[in-house]
Design a protein around this motif. Structure first.
Motif, PDB file in Angstrom:
ATOM      1  N   GLU A  81      67.498 105.725  16.210  1.00 12.86           N
ATOM      2  CA  GLU A  81      68.001 104.663  15.439  1.00 12.86           C
ATOM      3  C   GLU A  81      69.079 104.155  16.101  1.00 12.86           C
ATOM      4  N   ARG A  82      69.079 103.007  16.469  1.00 12.29           N
ATOM      5  CA  ARG A  82      70.039 102.206  17.205  1.00 12.29           C
ATOM      6  C   ARG A  82      71.202 101.757  16.192  1.00 12.29           C
ATOM      7  N   LEU A  83      72.441 102.356  16.026  1.00 13.81           N
ATOM      8  CA  LEU A  83      73.451 101.722  15.249  1.00 13.81           C
ATOM      9  C   LEU A  83      74.289 100.853  15.979  1.00 13.81           C
ATOM     10  N   PRO A  84      74.720  99.672  15.509  1.00 15.62           N
ATOM     11  CA  PRO A  84      75.693  99.039  16.005  1.00 15.62           C
ATOM     12  C   PRO A  84      77.139  99.933  16.115  1.00 15.62           C
ATOM     13  N   LEU A  85      77.910  99.752  17.384  1.00 15.91           N
ATOM     14  CA  LEU A  85      79.091 100.656  17.615  1.00 15.91           C
ATOM     15  C   LEU A  85      80.125 100.272  16.463  1.00 15.91           C
ATOM     16  N   ALA A  86      80.213  99.056  15.951  1.00 17.27           N
ATOM     17  CA  ALA A  86      81.005  98.882  14.787  1.00 17.27           C
ATOM     18  C   ALA A  86      80.908  99.687  13.562  1.00 17.27           C
ATOM     19  N   ALA A  87      79.445 100.379  13.483  1.00 17.95           N
ATOM     20  CA  ALA A  87      79.614 101.196  12.440  1.00 17.95           C
ATOM     21  C   ALA A  87      80.488 102.246  12.253  1.00 17.95           C
ATOM     22  N   LEU A  88      80.991 102.708  13.546  1.00 17.08           N
ATOM     23  CA  LEU A  88      81.935 103.696  13.550  1.00 17.08           C
ATOM     24  C   LEU A  88      83.194 103.658  13.039  1.00 17.08           C
ATOM     25  N   ILE A  89      83.471 102.258  12.913  1.00 14.67           N
ATOM     26  CA  ILE A  89      84.660 101.766  12.278  1.00 14.67           C
ATOM     27  C   ILE A  89      84.863 102.078  10.913  1.00 14.67           C
ATOM     28  N   GLN A  90      83.697 101.867  10.102  1.00 15.49           N
ATOM     29  CA  GLN A  90      83.800 102.381   8.828  1.00 15.49           C
ATOM     30  C   GLN A  90      83.174 103.646   8.367  1.00 15.49           C
ATOM     31  N   ASN A  91      82.568 104.336   9.342  1.00 14.74           N
ATOM     32  CA  ASN A  91      81.823 105.660   9.304  1.00 14.74           C
ATOM     33  C   ASN A  91      82.475 106.276  10.435  1.00 14.74           C
ATOM     34  N   GLN A  92      83.724 107.050  10.158  1.00 18.13           N
ATOM     35  CA  GLN A  92      84.016 107.524  11.290  1.00 18.13           C
ATOM     36  C   GLN A  92      84.121 109.290  11.356  1.00 18.13           C
ATOM     37  N   THR A  93      83.610 109.812  10.392  1.00 17.42           N
ATOM     38  CA  THR A  93      83.205 111.266  10.379  1.00 17.42           C
ATOM     39  C   THR A  93      81.825 111.510  10.235  1.00 17.42           C
ATOM     40  N   ILE A  94      81.602 112.971  10.749  1.00 17.34           N
ATOM     41  CA  ILE A  94      80.264 113.152  10.575  1.00 17.34           C
ATOM     42  C   ILE A  94      79.470 113.087   9.297  1.00 17.34           C
ATOM     43  N   ALA A  95      80.304 113.517   8.246  1.00 19.92           N
ATOM     44  CA  ALA A  95      79.524 113.204   7.029  1.00 19.92           C
ATOM     45  C   ALA A  95      79.091 111.718   6.634  1.00 19.92           C
ATOM     46  N   GLN A  96      79.822 110.707   7.115  1.00 19.22           N
ATOM     47  CA  GLN A  96      79.736 109.550   6.680  1.00 19.22           C
ATOM     48  C   GLN A  96      78.661 108.914   7.590  1.00 19.22           C
ATOM     49  N   LEU A  97      78.438 109.390   8.966  1.00 20.27           N
ATOM     50  CA  LEU A  97      77.678 108.767   9.934  1.00 20.27           C
ATOM     51  C   LEU A  97      75.980 109.227   9.607  1.00 20.27           C
ATOM     52  N   ALA A  98      76.138 110.739   9.049  1.00 18.65           N
ATOM     53  CA  ALA A  98      74.784 111.236   8.554  1.00 18.65           C
ATOM     54  C   ALA A  98      74.212 110.494   7.450  1.00 18.65           C
ATOM     55  N   GLU A  99      75.179 110.200   6.381  1.00 19.05           N
ATOM     56  CA  GLU A  99      74.614 109.330   5.376  1.00 19.05           C
ATOM     57  C   GLU A  99      74.308 108.078   5.895  1.00 19.05           C
TER      58      GLU A  99
END
Length: 388
Positions: A81-99
């Protein structure tokens, strides 16, 4: 190194049991499923730590934008899965990225992202550099503190299915439309690193023509590339002298890295014009997205910046640049050209560190010095009326 199965995936059974962290990181919330456990292993590998809570921010446990690039490359290899790097701005935790990874949907690419939406200061809008990513400014914004709202533009070419711009003015015009959706009227604070500063400058020029106030344009080591490329003062002899001087200043491995990058740039300058004429006439001028084989956001942006000849501008412009006590040839010419274009509203702010370079300006530990200079430029603009 993470343990791997024969097919190259992370071997979950071979992963070590998470160790407790010291009290400065608080209690650890352990991974609850396979996705979170794989992400936790990646975080530990990238950050060089033993364990991490699934609710801790990537940036609170030592992460920064450069490590984020490594993390997202690992996520792409592991999850496909190629996520945009900007996704980390709104999803900064493991739980958020996992979701995010569990959701069976395409993540929509956004051209304007909020790096920090809260704060009482005038919002700062930063334009991406040649590579196109807005997350490069996240470390800077964090250093500026919680009272400075900041947004970053990302090159729409990173979205893959949208046509890149055919000129800097066209890019600036589109970004102004998005800018005004967030802040309808000035005074505006604009800025950008390298080529991004050039786009911010053109945005200020266009806003002035719309009778909008621009408090300041913050150029982060940016050069008016169209003037440099066409200027007789910036000659081949001058370039050679600059590279020889820089070669003498670099030490060890950095010296040979510089030689490699210089050689690659020379070959690019010889071949790129042919590639550029084809890409511009067949795709960019017609508003057609580039096919994957030809898609090169950085190369397109460099050519756009080189083709752009900045017009005079009567506003306030701050050039933040590295300083080691000696103004090199290209730096002198760049400063003089900005001064000619801007006049009385132009001011230079030095980043005084012998170790800082153009490529490390936005990285730790130098970004702390950059943040100090940005604060000073913002204070100066706040204490004065916009010139345009």
């Amino acid at each position: 190194h993470l343990p791997r199965t024969p097919n190259g995936k992370i071997d979950l059974l071979a992963l070590p049991t998470p160790k407790e962290l010291d009290g400065t990181h608080g209690d650890i919330a352990l991974p609850r499923d396979d996705v979170e456990r794989r992400l936790a292993a990646m975080w530990c590998s990238v950050l060089g730590i033993d364990a991490v809570s699934i609710h801790e921010s990537f940036f609170d446990v030592g992460g920064h934008s450069l490590l984020a690039v490594r993390l997202f490359a690992m996520i792409e290899r592991e999850f496909g899965e190629r996520l945009p790097l900007a996704a980390l701005i709104q999803n900064q935790t493991i739980a958020q990225l996992a979701e995010l990874l569990r959701q069976d949907r395409t993540i929509e690419f956004e051209t304007l992202v909020a790096l920090q939406a809260t704060g009482n200061g005038t919002p700062m809008f930063l334009v991406h550099g040649p590579v196109g990513e807005g997350i490069i400014y996240l470390d800077l914004v964090r250093r500026l503190g919680g009272n400075q709202p900041a947004y970053a533009f990302q090159d729409r070419g990173l979205g893959g299915d949208r046509a890149q711009f055919g000129s800097i003015p066209a890019m600036a015009k589109a970004y102004i439309e998005e800018l005004r959706a967030v802040q309808p009227h000035g005074p505006y604070v604009l800025g950008g690193f390298c080529m991004g500063g050039v786009v911010a400058y053109e945005m200020a020029h266009q806003l002035a023509q719309l009778n909008e106030k621009v408090a300041t344009v913050i150029l982060l080591d940016a050069a008016p590339l169209g003037h440099l490329a066409g200027g007789s003062k910036y000659s081949t002899k001058g370039r050679i002298k600059t590279h020889l001087r820089e070669f003498a200043e670099y030490k060890g491995r950095a010296r040979w890295t510089h030689v490699y990058e210089t050689g690659r740039n020379v070959s690019d300058r010889l071949l790129r014009p042919y590639w550029w004429r084809f890409v511009k006439s067949r795709y960019l001028d017609r508003g057609i997205p580039l096919p994957k084989l030809l898609r090169d956001v950085e190369a397109v942006n460099w050519r756009l910046a080189t083709d752009y000849v900045a017009p005079p501008y009567g506003g306030r412009v701050a050039l933040l640049r590295k300083s080691n006590g000696i103004e090199q040839f290209h730096e002198q010419f760049r400063r003089q050209k900005w001064e000619q274009l801007v006049g009385d509203g132009f001011k230079v702010y030095e980043i005084d560190s012998p170790a800082v370079s153009h490529m490390t300006l936005l990285k730790e530990p130098h970004v702390r010095l950059l943040a100090d200079a940005v604060r000073e430029a913002l204070r100066d603009s706040a204490d004065s009326e916009p010139l345009n």
